[in-house]
Design a protein around this motif. Structure first.
Motif, PDB file in Angstrom:
ATOM      1  N   ARG A  55     -14.468  25.536   0.072  1.00 18.04           N
ATOM      2  CA  ARG A  55     -15.088  24.380   0.722  1.00 18.04           C
ATOM      3  C   ARG A  55     -16.583  24.638   0.879  1.00 18.04           C
ATOM      4  O   ARG A  55     -16.999  25.527   1.621  1.00 18.04           O
ATOM      5  CB  ARG A  55     -14.457  24.165   2.099  1.00 18.04           C
ATOM      6  N   ILE A  56     -17.400  23.846   0.163  1.00 13.53           N
ATOM      7  CA  ILE A  56     -18.846  23.931   0.266  1.00 13.53           C
ATOM      8  C   ILE A  56     -19.406  22.511   0.345  1.00 13.53           C
ATOM      9  O   ILE A  56     -18.711  21.538   0.076  1.00 13.53           O
ATOM     10  CB  ILE A  56     -19.475  24.716  -0.909  1.00 13.53           C
ATOM     11  N   THR A  57     -20.663  22.398   0.684  1.00 15.35           N
ATOM     12  CA  THR A  57     -21.307  21.106   0.854  1.00 15.35           C
ATOM     13  C   THR A  57     -21.530  20.417  -0.499  1.00 15.35           C
ATOM     14  O   THR A  57     -21.990  21.055  -1.452  1.00 15.35           O
ATOM     15  CB  THR A  57     -22.653  21.284   1.583  1.00 15.35           C
ATOM     16  N   ASN A  58     -21.193  19.145  -0.574  1.00 13.74           N
ATOM     17  CA  ASN A  58     -21.418  18.288  -1.751  1.00 13.74           C
ATOM     18  C   ASN A  58     -20.649  18.707  -2.995  1.00 13.74           C
ATOM     19  O   ASN A  58     -21.062  18.414  -4.113  1.00 13.74           O
ATOM     20  CB  ASN A  58     -22.913  18.185  -2.084  1.00 13.74           C
ATOM     21  N   GLY A  59     -19.550  19.386  -2.822  1.00 12.21           N
ATOM     22  CA  GLY A  59     -18.723  19.805  -3.955  1.00 12.21           C
ATOM     23  C   GLY A  59     -17.669  20.780  -3.484  1.00 12.21           C
ATOM     24  O   GLY A  59     -17.428  20.917  -2.292  1.00 12.21           O
ATOM     25  N   THR A  60     -17.063  21.471  -4.441  1.00 18.06           N
ATOM     26  CA  THR A  60     -16.061  22.476  -4.095  1.00 18.06           C
ATOM     27  C   THR A  60     -16.335  23.775  -4.848  1.00 18.06           C
ATOM     28  O   THR A  60     -16.974  23.768  -5.908  1.00 18.06           O
ATOM     29  CB  THR A  60     -14.629  22.011  -4.447  1.00 18.06           C
ATOM     30  N   GLY A  61     -15.818  24.841  -4.295  1.00 16.77           N
ATOM     31  CA  GLY A  61     -15.913  26.116  -4.976  1.00 16.77           C
ATOM     32  C   GLY A  61     -15.149  26.118  -6.289  1.00 16.77           C
ATOM     33  O   GLY A  61     -15.521  26.809  -7.231  1.00 16.77           O
ATOM     34  N   ILE A  62     -14.096  25.336  -6.350  1.00 10.42           N
ATOM     35  CA  ILE A  62     -13.326  25.237  -7.602  1.00 10.42           C
ATOM     36  C   ILE A  62     -14.182  24.604  -8.697  1.00 10.42           C
ATOM     37  O   ILE A  62     -14.147  25.036  -9.849  1.00 10.42           O
ATOM     38  CB  ILE A  62     -12.004  24.484  -7.380  1.00 10.42           C
ATOM     39  N   GLU A  63     -15.008  23.617  -8.329  1.00 11.82           N
ATOM     40  CA  GLU A  63     -15.924  23.025  -9.314  1.00 11.82           C
ATOM     41  C   GLU A  63     -16.967  24.047  -9.767  1.00 11.82           C
ATOM     42  O   GLU A  63     -17.307  24.117 -10.955  1.00 11.82           O
ATOM     43  CB  GLU A  63     -16.611  21.797  -8.715  1.00 11.82           C
ATOM     44  N   VAL A  64     -17.461  24.850  -8.831  1.00 12.28           N
ATOM     45  CA  VAL A  64     -18.422  25.898  -9.189  1.00 12.28           C
ATOM     46  C   VAL A  64     -17.756  26.917 -10.109  1.00 12.28           C
ATOM     47  O   VAL A  64     -18.328  27.309 -11.128  1.00 12.28           O
ATOM     48  CB  VAL A  64     -18.987  26.598  -7.925  1.00 12.28           C
ATOM     49  N   LEU A  65     -16.549  27.329  -9.766  1.00 10.56           N
ATOM     50  CA  LEU A  65     -15.813  28.293 -10.583  1.00 10.56           C
ATOM     51  C   LEU A  65     -15.607  27.769 -12.001  1.00 10.56           C
ATOM     52  O   LEU A  65     -15.795  28.508 -12.978  1.00 10.56           O
ATOM     53  CB  LEU A  65     -14.463  28.611  -9.937  1.00 10.56           C
ATOM     54  N   THR A  66     -15.255  26.511 -12.127  1.00 11.78           N
ATOM     55  CA  THR A  66     -15.078  25.896 -13.449  1.00 11.78           C
ATOM     56  C   THR A  66     -16.386  25.967 -14.241  1.00 11.78           C
ATOM     57  O   THR A  66     -16.396  26.347 -15.412  1.00 11.78           O
ATOM     58  CB  THR A  66     -14.609  24.437 -13.302  1.00 11.78           C
ATOM     59  N   TRP A  67     -17.493  25.626 -13.594  1.00  9.00           N
ATOM     60  CA  TRP A  67     -18.805  25.662 -14.249  1.00  9.00           C
ATOM     61  C   TRP A  67     -19.141  27.093 -14.677  1.00  9.00           C
ATOM     62  O   TRP A  67     -19.629  27.321 -15.793  1.00  9.00           O
ATOM     63  CB  TRP A  67     -19.875  25.110 -13.311  1.00  9.00           C
ATOM     64  N   VAL A  68     -18.892  28.050 -13.797  1.00  2.00           N
ATOM     65  CA  VAL A  68     -19.188  29.450 -14.108  1.00  2.00           C
ATOM     66  C   VAL A  68     -18.411  29.901 -15.336  1.00  2.00           C
ATOM     67  O   VAL A  68     -18.964  30.541 -16.234  1.00  2.00           O
ATOM     68  CB  VAL A  68     -18.871  30.358 -12.890  1.00  2.00           C
TER      69      VAL A  68
END
Length: 130
Positions: A55-68
């Motif tokens: 849970r992060i502001t303006n998105g999700t950690g899962i979205e960040v992980l996918t991008w990474v």
């Protein structure tokens, strides 16, 4: 080891950084709790380890992980969350997270995991030097 911390709760982020700063050979290269800034920091700072909340502001950690995984697959990701549900664990591991930790139960494991990743990185560097 260059480490980026992505955690929306400032007091938890500070606690994570305090723990990491006690580990020799580590450097906090950045910190944020916001989705877009996380992507920019990953792109610009090239961390070796990413500590990431779901849970992060303006998105999700899962979205960040996918991008990474699509853009910086060599970054080793540690999910550290208050949402340790089996479906999140499964999804994050499938997306390439190395570890999935419950903040309330497994926070104390973080320094040992970082040391372990550092040992693996040193081993890889020695073997790739040949």
């Amino acid at each position: 080891m260059k480490i980026l911390v992505v955690e929306d709760a400032l007091y938890i982020r500070e606690h994570i950084i305090e723990k990491i700063n006690s580990i020799p050979g580590t450097e906090i290269v950045g910190e944020t709790g916001e989705y877009k800034e996380a992507l920019e920091l990953i792109e610009n700072l090239s961390p070796e380890i990413l500590i990431l909340d779901i849970r992060i502001t303006n998105g999700t950690g899962i979205e960040v992980l996918t991008w990474v995984q699509e853009n910086k697959p060599s970054v080793k990701t540690i999910m550290l969350t208050n949402y340790p549900y089996p479906q999140y664990r499964k999804k994050c591991i499938e997306l390439g997270a190395r570890y999935f930790l419950d903040k309330s139960q497994e926070f104390q494991k973080l320094p040992d995991i970082i040391k372990e990743i550092g040992s693996e990185s040193s081993y890889e560097e020695i073997n790739n030097a040949d």
